[in-house]
Design an enzyme around this catalytic site. Structure first.
Site, mmCIF file in Angstrom:
data_model
loop_
_atom_site.group_PDB
_atom_site.id
_atom_site.type_symbol
_atom_site.label_atom_id
_atom_site.label_comp_id
_atom_site.label_asym_id
_atom_site.label_seq_id
_atom_site.Cartn_x
_atom_site.Cartn_y
_atom_site.Cartn_z
ATOM 1 N N LYS A 1 4.472 -30.904 34.180
ATOM 2 C CA LYS A 1 5.660 -30.383 33.153
ATOM 3 C C LYS A 1 5.858 -31.326 32.599
ATOM 4 O O LYS A 1 6.572 -32.711 33.140
ATOM 5 C CB LYS A 1 6.932 -29.975 34.653
ATOM 6 N N HIS B 1 2.457 -18.385 37.125
ATOM 7 C CA HIS B 1 3.346 -18.525 36.649
ATOM 8 C C HIS B 1 5.067 -19.146 38.194
ATOM 9 O O HIS B 1 4.331 -17.957 38.941
ATOM 10 C CB HIS B 1 4.031 -18.642 34.720
HETATM 11 O O1 GKR Z 1 10.964 -25.615 36.021
HETATM 12 O O2 GKR Z 1 12.053 -26.111 34.654
HETATM 13 C C1 GKR Z 1 10.587 -25.903 35.596
HETATM 14 C C2 GKR Z 1 9.942 -25.081 34.531
HETATM 15 O O3 GKR Z 1 10.118 -25.300 33.254
HETATM 16 C C3 GKR Z 1 10.045 -23.739 35.421
HETATM 17 O O4 GKR Z 1 11.226 -22.758 34.039
HETATM 18 C C4 GKR Z 1 8.757 -22.498 33.819
HETATM 19 O O5 GKR Z 1 8.975 -21.499 33.368
HETATM 20 O O6 GKR Z 1 7.428 -23.374 35.828
HETATM 21 C C5 GKR Z 1 7.930 -23.018 34.439
HETATM 22 C C6 GKR Z 1 6.617 -23.085 33.224
HETATM 23 O O7 GKR Z 1 5.206 -23.239 33.796
HETATM 24 O O8 GKR Z 1 7.119 -22.644 31.912
HETATM 25 MG MG MG Z 2 4.437 -23.008 31.277
#
Ligand code: GKR
Ligand code: MG
Length: 432
Positions: free
Chosen positions: A191, A327
């Protein structure tokens, strides 16, 4: 068979201070556990987004769900969508997943559909994946999902902070090593959109150096980069993303991603683009394909409208020559099993699914028997009927108690960021 009761359990589960371009995770993530019971005493469960809005939407559906035959689901989707006009921005560009009101019907339907499939599976003595036409794999691969994070294990401070602070390439590699050693994951997702792109590039390169070309890497900044920066990152990661990796939602909009892809291809860089932000419904898929903006669609039963819709998506992607993966968002074992069952029954699944599961703990798990185990990075489909999990009533009650004690009722990563990291923080896109 008729549904005779619908019970909603709002729970809070500890969540570490994870960062993304949306901001910062709150110390507690919110989930709703849906429990349906039939007049002949069969119970089905599902897990969905938490907080007030998803719960209120499920409450609005109660009238229709009670008395409904769990085998007759198509009419329920029609009912939810009655009088609904299409259009509007259903993307996840500005709103975290689970917070776009335009998508609420799909999320409500999914929560009921999954619990109904659990009921049907128990009624006929078959696992859910075998109700969906049958599994094409017995074990579903998931990927290590790395986050940059601040110190802390989340919750009330009583939760172990297993990974410590992770705000550099070196600490991210350590986090990954730990996760891979424990769970056996064979693919890795970072991420991103949190630190300067140069640091995130370095992180991916270090991961590549540590794990080698047999572990595909993906990087997802949730639209934090401009087209130019996305192209620069794609070029810089040509080697690190080769061999099954991808660039996920590097910049806002399908048009932006289309330009990134075109410019990368002009430079001879084949790295595919994936999306769960710009592509959130069936209507987006042909456009994403025509613009060559997205080569891998990220499904998710929670907001694509349930398990059958994800299966249709797998078929559509195959017809259009696209790849498909999955996802995730912070979740417990009921969601993990729903994800695993549908992924087992999708002929086309080109990359290991995402999961936040390693970020949650045994202490908060609500399924009987404790946390679902990964073997070599995969979840094995159990032989039991339905989803193959039962609720642990004591654990569920603890989750509900925690929910009652906390002061917030929706996910707001921007507010958390302002509270704990920078009082002036705003989600700016693109940031770099
Ligand atoms: O958990 O902060 C998080 C992620 O950014 C999540 O909310 C995203 O929806 O995992 C996700 C993604 O692949 O964009
Ligand atoms: Mg994503």
């Amino acid at each position: 068979m008729k549904i005779s009761s619908l019970q909603l359990h709002s729970i809070a589960i500890a969540d570490p201070p994870l960062r993304s371009s949306y901001g910062l995770h709150a110390p507690w993530a919110l989930r709703t556990i849906v429990e349906l019971r039939t007049d002949d005493g069969i119970t089905g469960v599902s897990e969905t987004y938490g907080g007030d809005a998803p719960r209120a939407a499920l409450e609005r559906a109660r009238e229709h769900v009670i008395g409904m035959d769990p085998f007759r689901l198509a009419g329920f989707l029609q009912y939810l969508n009655r009088g609904r006009t299409s259009g509007g921005d259903r993307s996840q560009t500005w709103l975290v997943p689970g917070e776009n009101p335009l998508d609420q019907n799909n999320r409500t339907f999914a929560a009921v559909e999954i619990a109904c499939l659990d009921i049907i599976g128990k009624a006929v003595g078959k696992p859910v994946c075998d109700l969906l036409g049958g599994r094409v794999r017995d074990r579903v691969p998931f990927s290590a999902y790395l986050f940059y994070k601040h110190v802390g294990g989340g919750g009330d401070g009583q939760y172990e902070d297993r990974y410590g602070e992770v705000l550099s390439a070196k600490t991210a590699v350590r986090e990954c090593r730990d996760m891979v050693d424990e769970y056996g994951f064979k693919e890795v997702k970072l991420k991103a959109g949190v630190l300067e792109p140069a640091v995130e590039i370095e992180t991916l390169r270090e991961l590549r150096a540590e794990f080698g070309p047999r572990v595909p890497l993906r990087i997802d900044p949730n639209c934090a980069w401009s087209v130019d920066t996305s192209v620069h990152v794609g070029e810089s990661l040509r080697e690190a993303l080769s061999g099954g990796g991808y660039l996920e939602d590097p910049c806002p909009s399908l048009e932006g991603m289309s330009e990134v892809r075109r410019r990368l291809l002009e430079n001879g860089i084949e790295v595919p683009l994936a999306s769960n932000v710009a592509v959130t419904g069936f209507g987006d898929v042909p456009k994403a394909r025509d613009l060559q903006a997205v080569q891998i669609v990220l499904s998710d039963p929670h907001y694509w409208g349930g398990l059958r819709q994800v299966q249709y998506l797998s078929h559509l992607c195959e017809v259009l020559g696209l790849g498909m993966s999955m996802h995730s968002n912070s979740h417990l074992g009921v969601s993990l099993m729903a994800m695993a069952h549908v992924a087992a029954a999708c002929p086309l699944l080109t990359h290991a699914c995402d999961t936040h599961y390693p970020w949650q703990t045994e202490k908060d798990e609500i399924v009987e028997g404790g946390r679902i185990r990964f073997q070599e990075g995969a979840v094995a489909i159990p032989d039991k009927p339905g989803l193959g999990v039962e609720l642990n009533r004591d654990q569920l009650a603890r989750g509900c108690e925690r929910y009652e004690k906390i002061p917030f009722r929706k996910r707001d990563d921007e507010a958390e960021m302002r509270k704990h990291v920078d009082p002036n923080w705003k989600r700016v896109l693109p940031r770099w």
